[in-house]
Motif scaffolding. Structure first.
Motif, PDB file in Angstrom:
ATOM      1  N   UNK A   1       0.890  -1.175  -0.071  1.00 56.38           N
ATOM      2  CA  UNK A   1      -0.274   0.215  -0.121  1.00 56.38           C
ATOM      3  C   UNK A   1       0.830   1.141  -0.083  1.00 56.38           C
ATOM      4  N   UNK A   2       0.743   1.950  -1.054  1.00 50.13           N
ATOM      5  CA  UNK A   2       1.572   3.267  -1.225  1.00 50.13           C
ATOM      6  C   UNK A   2       0.578   4.321  -0.768  1.00 50.13           C
ATOM      7  N   UNK A   3       1.013   5.146   0.273  1.00 52.14           N
ATOM      8  CA  UNK A   3       0.139   6.511   0.616  1.00 52.14           C
ATOM      9  C   UNK A   3       0.797   7.555  -0.005  1.00 52.14           C
ATOM     10  N   UNK A   4       0.162   8.225  -1.229  1.00 52.96           N
ATOM     11  CA  UNK A   4       0.767   9.298  -2.054  1.00 52.96           C
ATOM     12  C   UNK A   4       0.968  10.532  -1.164  1.00 52.96           C
ATOM     13  N   UNK A   5       1.675  11.290  -2.080  1.00 52.74           N
ATOM     14  CA  UNK A   5       2.164  12.749  -1.252  1.00 52.74           C
ATOM     15  C   UNK A   5       0.961  13.867  -1.057  1.00 52.74           C
TER      16      UNK A   5
END
Length: 118
Positions: A110-114
């Protein structure tokens, strides 16, 4: 930085959900607002739930098959290994194991964006 933390998330029936969770990149690692976590969900566990957050997320299935649904009552999609779904900011989602991968678990990142809302 890799940090392994126990996950005390509960399954739908209130039973403990055996989830493996590793923080691979945190906000203190020099990548700005990005975080990257790796998860594993064992067969028999209830769905894993993530609350809505202020950032967009990308969920990437590494091994196994999953159903990812936006809560409450939103769309759902079935994913296999190497498939990705976008979860928009503010939307809670849940991940359900449909089939375990070679390691006996559903594995995903899971990549939590900027950035958050301006």
């Amino acid at each position: 930085m890799t940090v392994t933390t126990p996950d005390t998330t509960r399954g739908d029936a209130g039973s403990p959900a055996p989830v493996a969770r590793q923080l691979l990149v945190g906000r203190d690692d020099g990548y700005g607002d990005l975080t990257l976590e790796r998860f594993g969900l064992a067969p028999g566990a209830g769905p894993w739930h993530a609350p809505g957050g202020p950032r967009d997320r990308l969920l990437v299935v590494l091994a196994g098959r999953a159903r990812v649904a936006v809560d409450p009552g939103g769309p759902s999609v079935e994913l296999a290994a190497d498939e990705v779904v976008h979860v928009g900011r503010g939307h809670a989602h849940r991940v359900e194991l449909l089939g375990a991968g070679p390691g006996g678990r559903l594995e995903w990142m899971l990549l939590d964006g900027p950035g958050g809302p301006a």
